[in-house]
Design a protein around this motif. Structure first.
Motif, PDB file in Angstrom:
ATOM      1  N   MET B   1       0.965  -1.204   0.096  1.00 22.98           N
ATOM      2  CA  MET B   1      -0.027  -0.093  -0.288  1.00 22.98           C
ATOM      3  C   MET B   1       0.772   1.110  -0.057  1.00 22.98           C
ATOM      4  O   MET B   1       1.778   1.159   0.614  1.00 22.98           O
ATOM      5  N   ILE B   2       0.434   2.102  -0.811  1.00 21.29           N
ATOM      6  CA  ILE B   2       1.145   3.599  -0.610  1.00 21.29           C
ATOM      7  C   ILE B   2       1.294   3.879   0.652  1.00 21.29           C
ATOM      8  O   ILE B   2       0.344   3.730   1.314  1.00 21.29           O
ATOM      9  N   THR B   3       2.261   4.960   0.946  1.00 20.73           N
ATOM     10  CA  THR B   3       2.464   5.146   2.356  1.00 20.73           C
ATOM     11  C   THR B   3       1.572   6.357   2.570  1.00 20.73           C
ATOM     12  O   THR B   3       1.388   6.445   3.915  1.00 20.73           O
ATOM     13  N   ASP B   4       1.120   6.958   1.902  1.00 21.14           N
ATOM     14  CA  ASP B   4       0.398   8.454   2.574  1.00 21.14           C
ATOM     15  C   ASP B   4      -1.007   8.673   1.834  1.00 21.14           C
ATOM     16  O   ASP B   4      -1.273   9.633   1.360  1.00 21.14           O
ATOM     17  N   LEU B   5      -1.740   7.582   1.774  1.00 24.69           N
ATOM     18  CA  LEU B   5      -3.379   7.817   1.230  1.00 24.69           C
ATOM     19  C   LEU B   5      -3.881   8.904   1.494  1.00 24.69           C
ATOM     20  O   LEU B   5      -4.309   9.597   0.752  1.00 24.69           O
ATOM     21  N   ILE B   8      -2.490  11.823   0.013  1.00 22.93           N
ATOM     22  CA  ILE B   8      -2.823  11.978  -1.523  1.00 22.93           C
ATOM     23  C   ILE B   8      -4.312  12.366  -1.975  1.00 22.93           C
ATOM     24  O   ILE B   8      -4.692  12.605  -3.155  1.00 22.93           O
ATOM     25  N   LEU B   9      -5.187  12.124  -0.960  1.00 16.20           N
ATOM     26  CA  LEU B   9      -6.585  12.556  -1.522  1.00 16.20           C
ATOM     27  C   LEU B   9      -6.888  13.738  -1.965  1.00 16.20           C
ATOM     28  O   LEU B   9      -6.429  14.560  -1.501  1.00 16.20           O
ATOM     29  N   SER B  10      -7.862  13.844  -2.900  1.00 16.63           N
ATOM     30  CA  SER B  10      -8.238  14.914  -3.465  1.00 16.63           C
ATOM     31  C   SER B  10      -9.031  15.954  -2.418  1.00 16.63           C
ATOM     32  O   SER B  10      -9.534  15.632  -1.360  1.00 16.63           O
ATOM     33  N   ALA B  13     -12.352  14.489  -1.908  1.00 13.56           N
ATOM     34  CA  ALA B  13     -12.401  13.254  -1.019  1.00 13.56           C
ATOM     35  C   ALA B  13     -12.467  13.739   0.537  1.00 13.56           C
ATOM     36  O   ALA B  13     -13.147  13.406   1.393  1.00 13.56           O
TER      37      ALA B  13
END
Lengths: 402, 402
Positions: B1-5, B8-10, B13
């Motif tokens: 999983m990417i580290t910083d979900l 990076i959310l819009s 979101a």
């Protein structure tokens, strides 16, 4: 009417264009015209008699739920069935919380940028890529960066170069958009090695992958490749599936498989977008699987598409002039044709229409406007006879430009 | 999983919340609990036998189109039927190009801000208003400005004051969101005079009106009011309709009526959002109308809802303690209850759950967080007996707080 509609439109609206393909399709509805332009499954693949029975069963036994609002994440039984199918195909890292239903894949291609993309964010896609994907991302203001394909799909060497270049500028794309199985428009199926290379890069540069796989099960020959979602096994990949090519596009049923945290955000986004996908069609689809009709119909459909592809490929070999190249995919719905450099497929389109045959100029699939000498050919919708006759007409049109 | 979900959310979101109501509904699925919380039609209203026949007819005669992709703007026959119904009800300014199908009204409430709202834009709505509307607008970054209602709906005097105030600052809201027929959550039906006042203001200040009217045809008594779309007749109004309350929510069929230029933009937006609404359910709906089943079933449904409303209103009169007020609407699915000022409906909710009755605290419908002493009560889903028993339990809960 208000005086200034154009001025009050949102930035998103200003980025919207009607799909070239859908507008082309409207132009090409003359009965004498052979259209290879759409991406339509063949109506012969629709399991009409089984559906009649299944719908009657659903209405007899489950109407109060089938006709009511339902959960945003989708019908539980349908989700269970899809999860079980992945598991029985060897996918381990999947449970019910990793899968939600979408109103076909196009909704997934809208929800993903909705939760991830701010205007100006970078998104990486193949050159070429599915128009409905790149168009949906663009509306959210994504800046598309195209990576060339070779005969194995997106080139990992160029991808690495681009990711490194972005990194050196302190930038990170929001996701890499890949269509590994019988890519639209090229028909290319990405081998496992390439899949692993791209996953490796996504991990190294900490970027999500969107694996759009509508044609995965439309395979006529060769060996299925494992999904990138399975190969990764670590939440780096958002996998999109759909019943549009293997059941009926008129049902508008797709699904998204991803890390629970991503699914959670996508459910919140879907809730505000259409509350839930039709419970009626979901209940019908679930029972269609439960009655054991799915695999049988899929095998029949794939056998039919294989014949159609074979007929077309044979006709291409027979009729096409020297210098024309095309892919011969092991599945999917499309051939991709590359013309000699100097021939512009948009000009060819006009000549082809006069010859009563239509296709999609490949350039619409290139986010950078390239691909002028390419075209996409659908082989699933027309009959074998029409595939042959249409190939002959297309070859005639091309010969006029050589 | 990417580290910083989360990082990076819009921006969109980050504005998303799961619907309070839908989360409440999940909490309230104990069988012993009487839930007035949802906005669900009664399953008794679903025309199951007629549907079985209609679906069989569609599959027998039109399966190749019913199961295929279809036009983004919707099935032509269904659009014709809806246009004809408006015309036969006296609406003159409508033709096929003014009407498109949406994947139920919620999609319309997503597409409209998608084409109109940039982050920071103002949108005017009633205090209170449908949560799914204000939530969908918020996700696009709309700044909601609430206008109080009186017993005739949105107050035009306050609306004028607000529009004037905005104008003096050089600002113009993108649209005014109104639910004139049996408003959700209050049940109020706006009289013609008030409709005309609001249209007049919209014209004066050059602002669009979004007229959301899901309950329009769920009328038990009194005289239908003309739609604001009809009263305006000049493209100022975007009218939303749906089959969710008068046919089956599980079909996800709604429609938008508006000026051609607005429809044109909304079709482009829909194309990228889900390509098209299920052709299967649209074909079924069209044939259901064509077979003449619609009006007959609607009359039966409304008679049933009238009995349910009457039972509930009678029980309210019998059980409710002094100081509790409620609306007694001529249609729709809801009563709106106002408690004495000092009672907080969210605290009441907990007590009510102990008494095995549920509702929606009214504050979720107030974009400014007010309405603490209000609640929304649905009377369409439970049986008459449960409406009476639930009212008794609710009154008991309230008495514990007075």
């Amino acid at each position: 009417m208000i005086t200034d509609l154009d001025q009050i439109l949102s930035a998103s609206a200003k980025r919207m264009k009607r799909s070239v393909i859908r507008e082309l399709l409207k132009m090409t509805q003359r009965p004498e015209l052979i259209s290879f332009a759409g991406g339509l499954p063949s109506p012969e693949s629709f399991p009409v008699e089984q559906l009649k029975q299944v719908v009657a069963e659903v209405l007899d036994t489950d109407s109060a739920r089938a006709l009511q609002y339902s959960e945003t994440e989708g019908d539980k039984r349908l989700r269970e069935i899809l999860v079980e199918r992945y598991k029985s195909n060897g996918v381990k890292n999947i449970s019910l919380n990793n899968l939600m239903i979408s109103t076909a894949s196009q909704q997934a291609l809208d929800l993903i940028p909705k939760i991830l993309v701010n205007p100006g964010d970078k998104v990486i896609c193949g050159l070429p890529s599915y128009l409905g994907g790149i168009s949906a991302f663009s509306i959210y203001g994504a800046e598309l960066i195209g990576i060339e394909l070779d005969e194995q799909g997106m080139r990992s060497d160029l991808l690495e170069k681009k990711l490194e270049e972005l990194k050196s500028k302190g930038e990170k794309p929001k996701f890499i958009y890949v269509i590994p199985d019988f890519q639209n428009p090229t028909g290319i199926c990405m081998p496992e090695k390439r899949r692993l290379e791209i996953i490796e890069l996504a991990r190294k540069y900490d970027v999500l992958i969107v694996e759009d796989s509508p044609y995965r099960e439309v395979r006529f020959s060769g060996t299925p490749q494992r999904t990138m979602y399975e190969l990764d096994g670590n939440g780096q990949v958002i996998l999109l599936g759909t019943m549009s090519k293997i059941f009926a596009p008129g049902f508008r049923i797709g699904w998204i498989v991803a890390h629970e945290d991503v699914i959670d955000k996508l459910i919140a986004a879907k809730q505000n977008t259409d509350l839930c996908t039709s419970s009626f069609v979901q209940k019908i689809a679930a029972r269609y699987f439960d009655n054991g009709y799915f695999e049988e119909n899929l095998a029949k459909t794939n056998a039919m598409y294989k014949s159609k592809r074979d007929a077309m490929v044979k006709a291409f070999h027979k009729y096409m002039p020297e210098g024309v190249k095309w892919t011969e995919p092991e599945g999917g719905l499309f051939l991709f044709v590359t013309l000699p450099e100097h021939i512009n497929a948009e000009e060819l389109f006009k000549i082809a229409i006069n010859e009563n045959v239509a296709f999609v100029p490949g350039t619409v699939f290139y986010c950078n406007g390239e691909g002028k000498n390419t075209l996409r050919i659908n082989f699933s919708f027309m009959s074998e006879e029409m595939n042959i006759e249409g190939s002959r007409r297309l070859a005639n049109a091309i010969k006029q430009m050589i």
